[in-house]
Motif scaffolding. Structure first.
Motif, PDB file in Angstrom:
ATOM      1  N   ASP B 181       0.889  -1.155   0.000  1.00  0.00           N
ATOM      2  CA  ASP B 181       0.000   0.000   0.000  1.00  0.00           C
ATOM      3  C   ASP B 181       0.929   1.207   0.000  1.00  0.00           C
ATOM      4  OD1 ASP B 181      -2.227  -1.578   0.156  1.00  0.00           O
ATOM      5  OD2 ASP B 181      -2.390  -1.429   2.340  1.00  0.00           O
ATOM      6  N   THR B 182       0.915   1.947  -1.084  1.00  0.00           N
ATOM      7  CA  THR B 182       1.897   3.025  -1.202  1.00  0.00           C
ATOM      8  C   THR B 182       1.236   4.392  -1.353  1.00  0.00           C
ATOM      9  OG1 THR B 182       3.708   3.917  -2.545  1.00  0.00           O
ATOM     10  CG2 THR B 182       2.100   2.545  -3.690  1.00  0.00           C
ATOM     11  N   PRO B 183       1.744   5.380  -0.627  1.00  0.00           N
ATOM     12  CA  PRO B 183       1.242   6.751  -0.770  1.00  0.00           C
ATOM     13  C   PRO B 183       1.959   7.542  -1.865  1.00  0.00           C
ATOM     14  CG  PRO B 183       2.736   6.633   1.095  1.00  0.00           C
ATOM     15  CD  PRO B 183       2.708   5.257   0.480  1.00  0.00           C
ATOM     16  N   VAL B 184       2.960   6.928  -2.500  1.00  0.00           N
ATOM     17  CA  VAL B 184       3.745   7.622  -3.539  1.00  0.00           C
ATOM     18  C   VAL B 184       3.895   6.692  -4.741  1.00  0.00           C
ATOM     19  CG1 VAL B 184       5.028   8.872  -1.743  1.00  0.00           C
ATOM     20  CG2 VAL B 184       6.024   6.810  -2.779  1.00  0.00           C
ATOM     21  N   PRO B 185       4.290   7.238  -5.892  1.00  0.00           N
ATOM     22  CA  PRO B 185       4.470   6.359  -7.058  1.00  0.00           C
ATOM     23  C   PRO B 185       5.666   5.416  -6.883  1.00  0.00           C
ATOM     24  CG  PRO B 185       4.359   8.691  -7.718  1.00  0.00           C
ATOM     25  CD  PRO B 185       4.510   8.663  -6.230  1.00  0.00           C
ATOM     26  N   VAL B 186       5.466   4.177  -7.316  1.00  0.00           N
ATOM     27  CA  VAL B 186       6.557   3.199  -7.389  1.00  0.00           C
ATOM     28  C   VAL B 186       6.649   2.807  -8.865  1.00  0.00           C
ATOM     29  CG1 VAL B 186       7.393   0.942  -6.654  1.00  0.00           C
ATOM     30  CG2 VAL B 186       6.084   2.385  -5.055  1.00  0.00           C
ATOM     31  N   VAL B 187       7.726   3.244  -9.507  1.00  0.00           N
ATOM     32  CA  VAL B 187       7.798   3.194 -10.968  1.00  0.00           C
ATOM     33  C   VAL B 187       8.905   2.250 -11.431  1.00  0.00           C
ATOM     34  CG1 VAL B 187       7.954   4.578 -13.064  1.00  0.00           C
ATOM     35  CG2 VAL B 187       7.083   5.617 -10.947  1.00  0.00           C
ATOM     36  N   GLU B 219       0.613   4.774  -7.385  1.00  0.00           N
ATOM     37  CA  GLU B 219       0.390   3.465  -7.985  1.00  0.00           C
ATOM     38  C   GLU B 219       1.732   2.779  -8.237  1.00  0.00           C
ATOM     39  OE1 GLU B 219      -2.448   1.985  -8.698  1.00  0.00           O
ATOM     40  OE2 GLU B 219      -3.902   3.616  -8.505  1.00  0.00           O
ATOM     41  N   VAL B 220       1.685   1.464  -8.304  1.00  0.00           N
ATOM     42  CA  VAL B 220       2.838   0.712  -8.804  1.00  0.00           C
ATOM     43  C   VAL B 220       2.684   0.636 -10.316  1.00  0.00           C
ATOM     44  CG1 VAL B 220       4.063  -1.483  -8.784  1.00  0.00           C
ATOM     45  CG2 VAL B 220       3.024  -0.613  -6.664  1.00  0.00           C
ATOM     46  N   MET B 221       3.650   1.201 -11.031  1.00  0.00           N
ATOM     47  CA  MET B 221       3.515   1.344 -12.483  1.00  0.00           C
ATOM     48  C   MET B 221       4.788   0.873 -13.194  1.00  0.00           C
ATOM     49  SD  MET B 221       1.732   5.134 -12.653  1.00  0.00           S
ATOM     50  CE  MET B 221       3.001   5.961 -11.675  1.00  0.00           C
ATOM     51  N   VAL B 222       4.631   0.648 -14.476  1.00  0.00           N
ATOM     52  CA  VAL B 222       5.780   0.402 -15.347  1.00  0.00           C
ATOM     53  C   VAL B 222       5.856   1.571 -16.323  1.00  0.00           C
ATOM     54  CG1 VAL B 222       6.590  -1.001 -17.292  1.00  0.00           C
ATOM     55  CG2 VAL B 222       5.856  -2.104 -15.161  1.00  0.00           C
ATOM     56  N   CYS B 223       7.053   2.154 -16.439  1.00  0.00           N
ATOM     57  CA  CYS B 223       7.276   3.306 -17.322  1.00  0.00           C
ATOM     58  C   CYS B 223       8.271   2.897 -18.401  1.00  0.00           C
ATOM     59  CB  CYS B 223       7.819   4.472 -16.491  1.00  0.00           C
ATOM     60  SG  CYS B 223       8.255   5.933 -17.453  1.00  0.00           S
ATOM     61  N   MET B 224       7.756   2.720 -19.622  1.00  0.00           N
ATOM     62  CA  MET B 224       8.625   2.337 -20.743  1.00  0.00           C
ATOM     63  C   MET B 224       8.146   3.067 -21.995  1.00  0.00           C
ATOM     64  SD  MET B 224      10.957  -0.072 -19.771  1.00  0.00           S
ATOM     65  CE  MET B 224      11.370  -1.078 -21.200  1.00  0.00           C
ATOM     66  N   HIS B 225       9.014   3.084 -23.028  1.00  0.00           N
ATOM     67  CA  HIS B 225       8.668   3.747 -24.286  1.00  0.00           C
ATOM     68  C   HIS B 225       7.238   3.429 -24.728  1.00  0.00           C
ATOM     69  CE1 HIS B 225      12.600   5.342 -25.067  1.00  0.00           C
ATOM     70  NE2 HIS B 225      12.305   5.654 -26.311  1.00  0.00           N
ATOM     71  N   ASP B 282      -0.474  10.367  -1.360  1.00  0.00           N
ATOM     72  CA  ASP B 282      -0.806  10.477   0.066  1.00  0.00           C
ATOM     73  C   ASP B 282      -2.233  10.061   0.394  1.00  0.00           C
ATOM     74  OD1 ASP B 282       1.750  11.375   0.686  1.00  0.00           O
ATOM     75  OD2 ASP B 282       1.218  13.450   0.229  1.00  0.00           O
ATOM     76  N   GLY B 283      -2.918   9.440  -0.581  1.00  0.00           N
ATOM     77  CA  GLY B 283      -4.278   8.985  -0.317  1.00  0.00           C
ATOM     78  C   GLY B 283      -4.315   7.639   0.402  1.00  0.00           C
ATOM     79  N   VAL B 284      -3.181   6.980   0.454  1.00  0.00           N
ATOM     80  CA  VAL B 284      -3.112   5.624   1.012  1.00  0.00           C
ATOM     81  C   VAL B 284      -2.055   5.606   2.103  1.00  0.00           C
ATOM     82  CG1 VAL B 284      -2.668   3.193   0.452  1.00  0.00           C
ATOM     83  CG2 VAL B 284      -3.681   4.711  -1.275  1.00  0.00           C
ATOM     84  N   GLU B 285      -2.292   4.886   3.164  1.00  0.00           N
ATOM     85  CA  GLU B 285      -1.289   4.781   4.215  1.00  0.00           C
ATOM     86  C   GLU B 285      -0.275   3.693   3.856  1.00  0.00           C
ATOM     87  OE1 GLU B 285      -1.284   4.404   9.071  1.00  0.00           O
ATOM     88  OE2 GLU B 285      -3.143   4.920   7.996  1.00  0.00           O
ATOM     89  N   LEU B 286       0.977   4.003   4.060  1.00  0.00           N
ATOM     90  CA  LEU B 286       2.047   3.070   3.702  1.00  0.00           C
ATOM     91  C   LEU B 286       1.934   1.764   4.479  1.00  0.00           C
ATOM     92  CD1 LEU B 286       4.799   2.567   2.249  1.00  0.00           C
ATOM     93  CD2 LEU B 286       5.913   3.536   4.276  1.00  0.00           C
ATOM     94  N   ASP B 287       2.005   0.664   3.755  1.00  0.00           N
ATOM     95  CA  ASP B 287       2.011  -0.644   4.408  1.00  0.00           C
ATOM     96  C   ASP B 287       2.636  -1.658   3.443  1.00  0.00           C
ATOM     97  OD1 ASP B 287       1.665  -2.419   6.435  1.00  0.00           O
ATOM     98  OD2 ASP B 287      -0.490  -2.693   6.135  1.00  0.00           O
ATOM     99  N   VAL B 288       3.152  -2.715   3.999  1.00  0.00           N
ATOM    100  CA  VAL B 288       3.713  -3.761   3.151  1.00  0.00           C
ATOM    101  C   VAL B 288       3.319  -5.131   3.709  1.00  0.00           C
ATOM    102  CG1 VAL B 288       5.940  -3.825   4.390  1.00  0.00           C
ATOM    103  CG2 VAL B 288       5.838  -4.585   2.005  1.00  0.00           C
ATOM    104  N   ALA B 289       2.918  -6.014   2.833  1.00  0.00           N
ATOM    105  CA  ALA B 289       2.551  -7.382   3.213  1.00  0.00           C
ATOM    106  C   ALA B 289       3.291  -8.320   2.256  1.00  0.00           C
ATOM    107  CB  ALA B 289       1.040  -7.577   3.102  1.00  0.00           C
ATOM    108  N   PRO B 290       4.556  -8.600   2.571  1.00  0.00           N
ATOM    109  CA  PRO B 290       5.415  -9.289   1.586  1.00  0.00           C
ATOM    110  C   PRO B 290       5.299 -10.818   1.582  1.00  0.00           C
ATOM    111  CG  PRO B 290       6.717  -8.628   3.479  1.00  0.00           C
ATOM    112  CD  PRO B 290       5.300  -8.207   3.773  1.00  0.00           C
TER     113      PRO B 290
END
Lengths: 419, 419
Positions: B181-187, B219-225, B282-290
């Protein structure tokens, strides 16, 4: 009055009412009703309330055509002869047998009753090779189908239409592409929506397939909707086509290029795309080579997969790997593939990317795969590579070499890995 | 003069001449030379003729940047902080370590030496989670990566860029989509062409990924051409992206919809497509469930496959089937899948069509699959479904139910099988 097969009936079960013609049922507990559009529904007898609307109404569809047109079809010397071969699937459910059972033959009358729009386009011969859902397709059916197509062409058919379920149509079209040298078009078609649905594609697909079967070309092709509209069908090379959507009418696409051509539904014109090579009618001598090596598997590699997934491959004649990217698997899997090669298997690399060539000369993993004896399949689709390997192992002297050469339009023979 | 690491050298081996900086090599038999563009080549020492062009030339790339800009990077309060996390792959090969070895950290100086165009866009933190070819990616690396991203965001990163090989980027992006759960972009970004090639995409992809990491989204995103040109990068949702071409720069595509947005290379504008939902910063509270259940396999069904392909699945917690069409396998395989369900496995159906929903209520085969306890994954991509099932089995109470619900944008929650 007790309803009997051939009667037009209204069946009410639960809250649903169906109207159609009662079909003979092999199962005493169920009624089978053929709906207006040709689609059969089965209803449990004990739950159903049946009202006979018209006795001995025969089969659905008759009222749609001109009785004189469909009852006695005479051979028209001015028309080409198209053989329709049925293997089953949604589109075949529109062809109705008055006995209610699958018979080995059907005639022009049956064809025109199912799809009246086919009238006047060709003389028809009909033949049932199988009546299976295409997910149940087996390599031995491909062999029977190839034999049947061969016989039909030998008997004078100017083109062949194969009615096939859509699930595995691409595999069967690939198989016939490798098995047949054909002087006439062999056109697979099917239906994504059953005939009882307003959005059914079966009539247009059948009409366009017959037009394609009459065209001046000699390829094994798939003819299916080119767009979601009823404007044209695309003609895809049998070895390059893929069902890329579960349900859309235009689910079939050519991968790694443009379709060979199209059939315009309104004008009935069959046109081939600029620059696309295809064999012309009568340019090839008829031949069939239906042998297949059954011991060929396709295995898809994914991260974290259990190495035990490769255990059952011992003794297989061929293995097609659907790798990642340019044709890779986890480095730790390479020795196992080398072992299979050493045991005598032809191991072939393809890519789950689907588009583009595999090229194992770029990265270490690829070079290790080549060192292990793994063979590259260029831009051959993984499913097509499996069918090709089954065929190559049974028909050519050096199957590994054949996997790198183009046999039926499945592979672009050039080394431009970055193109 | 004996060449030593850091020297600029000309290496002649066979008929090939390479110029670059000699890197430390862990292998006494090979020289490693970093070429102008940052790509490493290995050359057998005994075959190579080495000429020192300049002693202690340090690393390639310095002359491209302004020495003052890169030697002492000060923290700029006006800029956001972007964490760059490297897992390996072609793009990571551009980040150079003066020690020549993989270290656990790299700093802003290293980043800007590799891609000078990144200067002035952010304050950078660097971190190496792995240095592997992405075909060697393992679920435990996804777990370490999720932990590292979590730590970086906790430490104040305003966005995270993950450098990753392209082969399995989609699987890793899926994994982090479910874990975080991420409050920032993970690209995620990578490179289809190494930096020594004129057509390399690594600079533009890195620049656009940093711009995306600064954007107002989470969001968790992929950034490519987005195209073969250097005009813009597409932003793909991590669970919907697929590498659809082996080699093209624009190989990555969103399947089953449009990309979330794009980053214009010239204007640096990050825009999101009309009507595409995405989480705001910042709409989501940071959390990780690995946590992940490792015992999950993906098996692709093809006609003629050996039933023994399912033998190794005994005892697995989860099985994802890549079926045909609407989600089918050969009827004869269904009892085996039912057996696995009875043994406690969650068995999930997806489609090799890739686009469209599975729907097993339409045909008999599908209904038999549902009766056997097989679960439908809607329009979830097969690879994503595997990763999701690994995650669901370790994190939710009812994994079978979860496979039919949308957790991270991977599934359209509506029942329109024919849409």
């Amino acid at each position: 009055m007790s309803p009997s097969p051939g009667d037009r009936v209204r069946v009410t079960h639960a809250d649903v009412t169906d109207e159609g013609v009662l079909m003979p049922s092999s199962d005493a507990e169920h009624l089978v009703v053929k709906l207006e559009g040709g689609y059969n529904v089965g209803v449990a007898r004990e739950d159903a309330d049946v009202e006979v609307l018209e006795s001995d109404a025969h089969v659905v569809g008759e009222e749609d055509g001109d009785e004189d047109d469909v009852s006695e079809i005479e051979f028209d010397d001015d028309l080409p002869t198209v053989s329709l071969i049925s293997t089953g699937g949604t589109i075949a459910s529109t062809v109705d047998y008055r006995t209610g059972a699958v018979t080995a033959q059907f005639d022009a009358e049956d064809v025109l009753r199912a799809v009246p729009d086919l009238a006047g386009r060709a003389n028809y011969r009909g033949r049932v090779v199988a009546n299976i859902l295409s997910e149940n397709m087996e390599p031995n059916v491909w062999q029977r189908l190839a034999g049947a197509v061969h016989e039909e062409i030998e008997a004078g058919a100017d083109g062949v239409v194969v009615m096939h379920g859509t699930d595995t149509m691409q595999y069967s079209a690939s198989a016939l592409s490798f098995m047949l040298d054909t002087p006439v078009p062999v056109v697979f078609t099917g239906s994504q929506r059953s005939a009882d649905r307003p959005s059914s594609d079966n009539v247009m697909n059948a009409v366009c397939a017959v037009e394609a079967a009459k065209a001046d070309c000699a390829e094994v092709m798939v003819c299916m909707h080119g767009t979601p509209s009823d404007d044209y069908c695309s003609l895809h090379r049998g070895t390059r086509v893929r069902k890329n959507h579960t349900s859309r009418r235009d689910a079939f696409q050519t991968v790694g290029g443009e379709p060979l051509g199209r059939v315009d539904y309104e004008t009935e014109a069959v046109t081939f795309a600029d620059g696309r090579e295809y064999a012309e009618r009568d340019g090839v001598e008829l031949d069939v080579a239906p042998d297949l090596e059954p011991g060929v598997e396709l295995v898809k590699f994914t991260p974290g997969m259990d190495p035990a997934a490769f255990d059952y491959l011992d003794g297989k004649a061929g293995v097609v790997v659907e790798g990642t990217g340019l044709g890779h698997v986890h480095t730790d899997r390479i020795p196992r593939l080398g072992e299979l090669v050493d045991e005598g298997a032809t191991v072939v690399m393809t890519s789950q990317c689907l588009e583009g060539r595999v090229c194992d000369r770029v990265y270490d993993t690829g070079r290790d795969l080549l060192d292990a004896g793994v063979v590259e399949a260029g831009d051959t689709l993984p499913g097509t590579a499996k069918v090709k390997l089954m065929w190559a192992l049974a028909n050519v002297e050096d199957p590994a070499d054949a996997m790198g050469r183009d046999l039926a339009g499945e592979l672009t023979e050039e080394s431009r890995p970055w193109a």
